[in-house]
Write a protein that holds these residues in place. Structure first.
Motif, PDB file in Angstrom:
ATOM      1  N   VAL A 442       0.863  -1.192   0.000  1.00  0.00           N
ATOM      2  CA  VAL A 442       0.000   0.000   0.000  1.00  0.00           C
ATOM      3  C   VAL A 442       0.904   1.248   0.000  1.00  0.00           C
ATOM      4  N   GLY A 443       2.074   1.140   0.626  1.00  0.00           N
ATOM      5  CA  GLY A 443       3.042   2.251   0.620  1.00  0.00           C
ATOM      6  C   GLY A 443       3.497   2.588  -0.797  1.00  0.00           C
ATOM      7  N   VAL A 444       3.700   1.561  -1.625  1.00  0.00           N
ATOM      8  CA  VAL A 444       4.093   1.819  -3.029  1.00  0.00           C
ATOM      9  C   VAL A 444       2.941   2.527  -3.753  1.00  0.00           C
ATOM     10  N   MET A 445       1.717   2.052  -3.475  1.00  0.00           N
ATOM     11  CA  MET A 445       0.548   2.714  -4.102  1.00  0.00           C
ATOM     12  C   MET A 445       0.489   4.185  -3.669  1.00  0.00           C
ATOM     13  N   ALA A 446       0.765   4.424  -2.378  1.00  0.00           N
ATOM     14  CA  ALA A 446       0.718   5.803  -1.859  1.00  0.00           C
ATOM     15  C   ALA A 446       1.799   6.668  -2.517  1.00  0.00           C
ATOM     16  N   ALA A 447       2.966   6.070  -2.792  1.00  0.00           N
ATOM     17  CA  ALA A 447       4.056   6.829  -3.429  1.00  0.00           C
ATOM     18  C   ALA A 447       3.652   7.220  -4.854  1.00  0.00           C
ATOM     19  N   ILE A 448       2.974   6.290  -5.565  1.00  0.00           N
ATOM     20  CA  ILE A 448       2.506   6.598  -6.928  1.00  0.00           C
ATOM     21  C   ILE A 448       1.460   7.718  -6.857  1.00  0.00           C
ATOM     22  N   LYS A 449       0.537   7.553  -5.900  1.00  0.00           N
ATOM     23  CA  LYS A 449      -0.512   8.568  -5.705  1.00  0.00           C
ATOM     24  C   LYS A 449       0.137   9.934  -5.461  1.00  0.00           C
ATOM     25  N   LYS A 450       1.136   9.962  -4.594  1.00  0.00           N
ATOM     26  CA  LYS A 450       1.743  11.238  -4.229  1.00  0.00           C
ATOM     27  C   LYS A 450       2.448  11.879  -5.430  1.00  0.00           C
ATOM     28  N   SER A 451       3.076  11.054  -6.267  1.00  0.00           N
ATOM     29  CA  SER A 451       3.797  11.660  -7.389  1.00  0.00           C
ATOM     30  C   SER A 451       2.830  12.212  -8.439  1.00  0.00           C
ATOM     31  N   LEU A 452       1.644  11.607  -8.567  1.00  0.00           N
ATOM     32  CA  LEU A 452       0.685  12.112  -9.564  1.00  0.00           C
ATOM     33  C   LEU A 452      -0.285  13.136  -8.966  1.00  0.00           C
ATOM     34  N   ASP A 453      -0.451  13.093  -7.659  1.00  0.00           N
ATOM     35  CA  ASP A 453      -1.456  13.963  -7.025  1.00  0.00           C
ATOM     36  C   ASP A 453      -0.907  14.423  -5.664  1.00  0.00           C
ATOM     37  N   PRO A 454       0.133  15.279  -5.692  1.00  0.00           N
ATOM     38  CA  PRO A 454       0.840  15.618  -4.445  1.00  0.00           C
ATOM     39  C   PRO A 454      -0.059  16.266  -3.383  1.00  0.00           C
ATOM     40  N   HIS A 455      -1.124  16.934  -3.819  1.00  0.00           N
ATOM     41  CA  HIS A 455      -1.998  17.588  -2.824  1.00  0.00           C
ATOM     42  C   HIS A 455      -3.195  16.716  -2.451  1.00  0.00           C
ATOM     43  N   TRP A 456      -3.207  15.496  -2.964  1.00  0.00           N
ATOM     44  CA  TRP A 456      -4.218  14.501  -2.587  1.00  0.00           C
ATOM     45  C   TRP A 456      -5.636  15.039  -2.812  1.00  0.00           C
ATOM     46  N   ILE A 457      -5.837  15.644  -4.012  1.00  0.00           N
ATOM     47  CA  ILE A 457      -7.195  16.194  -4.257  1.00  0.00           C
ATOM     48  C   ILE A 457      -8.093  15.219  -5.025  1.00  0.00           C
ATOM     49  N   LEU A 458      -7.490  14.218  -5.706  1.00  0.00           N
ATOM     50  CA  LEU A 458      -8.318  13.325  -6.530  1.00  0.00           C
ATOM     51  C   LEU A 458      -8.904  12.192  -5.687  1.00  0.00           C
ATOM     52  N   ASN A 459     -10.203  12.213  -5.522  1.00  0.00           N
ATOM     53  CA  ASN A 459     -10.958  11.191  -4.773  1.00  0.00           C
ATOM     54  C   ASN A 459     -10.240  10.788  -3.477  1.00  0.00           C
ATOM     55  N   PRO A 460      -9.941  11.770  -2.608  1.00  0.00           N
ATOM     56  CA  PRO A 460      -9.168  11.451  -1.396  1.00  0.00           C
ATOM     57  C   PRO A 460      -9.917  10.503  -0.458  1.00  0.00           C
ATOM     58  N   GLY A 461      -9.145   9.641   0.199  1.00  0.00           N
ATOM     59  CA  GLY A 461      -9.736   8.720   1.187  1.00  0.00           C
ATOM     60  C   GLY A 461     -10.185   7.419   0.571  1.00  0.00           C
ATOM     61  N   LYS A 462      -9.977   7.234  -0.736  1.00  0.00           N
ATOM     62  CA  LYS A 462     -10.366   5.977  -1.371  1.00  0.00           C
ATOM     63  C   LYS A 462      -9.116   5.126  -1.614  1.00  0.00           C
ATOM     64  N   ILE A 463      -9.280   3.847  -1.586  1.00  0.00           N
ATOM     65  CA  ILE A 463      -8.216   2.834  -1.722  1.00  0.00           C
ATOM     66  C   ILE A 463      -7.285   2.863  -0.513  1.00  0.00           C
ATOM     67  N   MET A 464      -6.825   4.072  -0.122  1.00  0.00           N
ATOM     68  CA  MET A 464      -5.975   4.189   1.077  1.00  0.00           C
ATOM     69  C   MET A 464      -6.380   5.463   1.822  1.00  0.00           C
ATOM     70  N   ASP A 465      -6.031   5.506   3.117  1.00  0.00           N
ATOM     71  CA  ASP A 465      -6.354   6.699   3.898  1.00  0.00           C
ATOM     72  C   ASP A 465      -5.563   7.891   3.387  1.00  0.00           C
ATOM     73  N   VAL A 466      -6.096   9.094   3.610  1.00  0.00           N
ATOM     74  CA  VAL A 466      -5.325  10.301   3.291  1.00  0.00           C
ATOM     75  C   VAL A 466      -4.152  10.373   4.281  1.00  0.00           C
ATOM     76  N   PRO A 467      -3.017  10.967   3.874  1.00  0.00           N
ATOM     77  CA  PRO A 467      -1.816  10.917   4.721  1.00  0.00           C
ATOM     78  C   PRO A 467      -2.041  11.515   6.109  1.00  0.00           C
ATOM     79  N   TRP A 468      -2.889  12.575   6.181  1.00  0.00           N
ATOM     80  CA  TRP A 468      -3.070  13.225   7.482  1.00  0.00           C
ATOM     81  C   TRP A 468      -3.952  12.413   8.437  1.00  0.00           C
TER      82      TRP A 468
END
Ligand SMILES: Cc1cc2nc3c(=O)[nH]c(=O)nc-3n(C[C@H](O)[C@H](O)[C@H](O)COP(=O)(O)OP(=O)(O)OC[C@H]3O[C@@H](n4cnc5c(N)ncnc54)[C@H](O)[C@@H]3O)c2cc1C
Length: 477
Positions: A442-468
Motif C-alpha cells: 500500500v506504501g508503493v501505491m501511496a508513493a505513486i498517488k503522491k507523485s501524480l497527485d501531491p496535494h491529494w485532491i483526486l478522490n481522497p480517502g479511497k483505496i488508502m487513507d489520506v496521509p493526514w
C-alpha cells in the motif's frame, strides 16, 4: 470550496447548468443505497462539463484551491467509491456521453466517459457492425466508472476484465494537464503501461475523459442453460471442474437457493418458475457445432457432481430474461427490503481449487446469522458475492453482519484470494486491502498517488487513507 466554485463558474464563462449545488443533486452524488458504506459528508457542488477542456479547467481550479475532485459516471459502484468524505466537487460526465468513433475494420471504438456499456452495444447492433463490447457490470454502469473500478461481469470468464479492453485513455491529471496514454493499435509495448495504472485507480490518479476500447465479434450461436445441485459445495465443485477442463464457456454463474427464490419472487422470468436449489447458469457461445460440443462436455461434468438435468432457455427472449434476472439480482434483492432494511453486498475471489471450501464455510456462517442472505457470483472466475439483508437501525445486527463479511474476506485472503474480485476498494475495503497486500505494498501505491497527485485532491480517502489520517505515515516520504 466556495471560492473554487465561483472560480469554476467564472473560468467556464458563466455558462448555465455547469455547476449545481442543489441538495438533492449533492445527495445523489455522495450517497448510494446499494453501497455497503456511505460516509457522512457530501460533495459541496456537482459539475457537469461538456468536454475535456472544461474538465481540465475544473480540475485546475480545484488544484489551485486544494479542493477534492471526485469523478462520477454511472453511480453504480458498491464500496462508497464515488462518495465525497472530504466534500469537494463531484464531476458528473452526464453530458459527455457520445460515441466519438466506431472503427469497424479495426474492431475498436472511441467513447466519452458517460457512455453506458448497454447503450454502446445497442448502438453497435443498430449499426450492424457484428461487434460488441463484452465487459458487463451493473446494467447502468458507464465506461468512465468501469475504467475506475476495473470492473468485470458475467462475460469475464471468457473475455477478461476491463483492463483487457482498454487501448488508449485521455486523462486529466491532478493539476489540469491533459495526457493520452497510447495511440490506437491493439497492442503496444511503448514505455510504461499507463493504462494499467489508471484502470482500477478509482479516479485517485487522474480523470478519464475519453477511452479507446477494443471490441469483440458477436458469436454465431448462443445458448443459455441452468442446472441445479443438491448443495452449494456440489455446484462449486462442478464449476471448478468445468474451468479445469478448459471448456470455453462464455459465462458461468452461481446462485444459491435463496437467490433463486429472489428470481422467482421478482417475477422476472414469469411464468417460468425455477427450482429453488443451488444453481449454475451457463452461457455457451461460438459456432453451432462448438456450442453443442461444449454443452455435452459440461453436462457430463455436472452429472458427475450430482447436477440435475439442464434446463435451456427456450428462445432468445427467454435467454435475455434469464440473464437480466441474474444481472439485476441485486436490485431484485433490494426490492424485497422492508422499511429500515439495507442489503450488504460484497465480493471476494479465490483460486478455483478453494472455491467449494470458501463458499461452503461462508454460506454456513451467513445462515447462522438468521437473516435473509444469499450467495451468488461469477464462479467461473473464482469470484462470488454475499448479499445480506439487515436492519441498518439495529447496531447489534449491523455489527454481526459486518463481522460475518469481514470473516469471509479474511478467509479468502488466507486462501491466497483477494478482498475484491471486481467492486474495488473504495471507502469500504481499505482495511481489507491492507490485510491482503500489506502496508509495504500500500506504501508503493501511496508513493505513486503522491507523485501524480501531491496535494491529494483526486478522490481522497479511497483505496488508502489520506496521509493526514493514516496511522503509519512513514509512506508519505
Ligand atoms: C445491480 C448491480 C450489478 C453489478 N454487477 C457488477 C458486476 O457483475 N461486475 C462488476 O464488476 N461490478 C458490478 N457492479 C458494480 C458496478 O456496476 C461497477 O463497479 C461499475 O464499474 C461502476 O461503474 P459506474 O459507471 O457506475 O461508476 P461510478 O460508480 O460512477 O464510479 C466508480 C468509480 O470510478 C470513478 N470514476 C467514475 N468516472 C470516472 C472517470 N471518468 N475517470 C476516472 N475515474 C472515474 C469514481 O470516482 C469511482 O471511484 C454492479 C452494480 C449493481 C448496482
Amino acid at each position: 470550496m466556495k471560492e473554487a466554485i465561483s472560480d469554476i463558474v467564472w473560468e467556464l464563462g458563466n455558462q448555465k447548468d455547469i455547476i449545481s449545488t442543489d441538495p438533492d443533486d449533492l445527495h445523489a452524488h455522495g450517497y448510494s443505497s446499494w453501497s455497503t458504506v456511505n460516509p457522512d459528508e457530501l460533495p459541496v457542488a456537482v459539475a457537469y462539463p461538456r468536454n475535456t477542456e472544461q474538465v481540465a479547467t475544473i480540475v485546475r481550479v480545484c488544484h489551485r484551491h486544494r479542493v477534492p475532485v471526485v469523478a462520477y459516471s454511472g453511480g453504480t459502484s458498491l464500496e462508497g467509491n464515488f462518495s465525497a468524505p472530504y466534500g469537494g466537487v463531484s464531476i458528473d460526465f452526464a453530458f459527455m456521453n457520445n460515441i466519438l468513433q466506431v472503427n469497424k475494420a479495426d474492431m475498436d471504438v472511441v467513447v466519452q466517459p458517460s457512455v453506458g456499456w448497454q447503450d454502446l452495444n445497442t448502438e453497435l447492433a443498430k449499426q450492424g457492425t457484428g461487434l460488441f463490447f463484452p465487459v458487463d457490470p451493473g446494467p447502468t454502469a458507464k465506461i468512465g466508472g468501469m475504467i475506475g473500478t476495473n470492473c468485470s461481469g458475467t462475460n469475464a470468464v471468457r473475455y477478461g476484465t476491463m483492463k483487457d479492453w482498454v487501448i488508449n485513455l485521455t486523462v486529466v491529471l491532478s493539476d489540469g494537464q491533459v495526457i493520452k496514454t497510447r495511440r490506437r493499435p491493439r497492442k503496444s509495448s511503448a514505455g510504461y503501461n499507463l493504462n494499467s495504472l489508471f484502470v482500477g485507480s478509482e479516479g485517485t490518479l487522474g480523470i478519464v475523459t475519453e477511452a479507446t476500447l477494443k471490441l469483440a465479434v458477436v458469436p454465431e450461436e448462443t445458448s443459455v442453460a441452468v442446472v441445479n445441485f443438491p448443495s452449494i459445495r456440489h455446484a462449486a465443485s462442478a464449476a471448478a471442474s468445468v474451468m479445469q477442463a478448459a471448456i470455453p464457456v462464455q459465462c458461468l454463474e452461481i446462485m444459491d437457493e435463496v437467490q433463486m427464490k429472489v428470481v422467482n419472487l421478482s417475477g422476472f422470468t414469469a411464468p417460468r418458475v425455477w427450482v429453488e436449489k443451488p444453481t449454475l447458469f451457463f452461457k455457451f457461445a461460438g459456432t453451432k457445432a462448438s456450442v453443442q460440443e461444449h454443452i455435452k462436455l459440461v453436462e457430463k461434468i455436472t452429472a458427475a457432481n450430482k447436477g440435475g438435468n439442464f434446463e435451456f432457455a427456450k428462445d432468445e427472449k427467454e435467454q435475455k430474461l434469464l440473464w437480466s434476472a441474474r444481472k439485476e439480482s441485486l436490485w431484485s434483492m433490494l426490492a424485497l427490503r422492508k422499511e429500515g432494511e439495507d442489503v450488504w453486498s460484497t465480493d471476494v475471489a479465490v483460486p478455483f481449487s478453494r472455491l467449494a471450501d470458501i463458499i461452503e464455510v461462508s454460506k454456513k456462517e451467513m445462515d447462522e446469522l438468521g437473516l435473509f442472505a444469499s450467495i451468488l457470483g461469477h464462479i467461473g472466475d473464482g469470484n462470488f458475492h454475499e448479499s445480506i439483508m439487515y436492519n441498518k437501525e439495529n447496531e447489534a445486527e449491523r455489527a454481526k453482519v459486518e463481522a460475518c463479511v469481514k470473516n469471509m474476506v479474511r478467509l479468502a485472503i488466507e486462501m491466497e484470494g483477494t478482498c475484491t474480485g471486481e467492486h474495488g476498494v473504495g471507502w469500504g475495503k481499505k482495511e481489507s486491502l491492507l490485510w491482503e497486500v500489506g502496508s509495504e505494498t500500500v506504501g508503493v501505491m501511496a508513493a505513486i498517488k503522491k507523485s501524480l497527485d501531491p496535494h491529494w485532491i483526486l478522490n481522497p480517502g479511497k483505496i488508502m487513507d489520506v496521509p493526514w489520517e493514516r496511522k503509519d505515515s512513514h509512506h508519505d516520504g
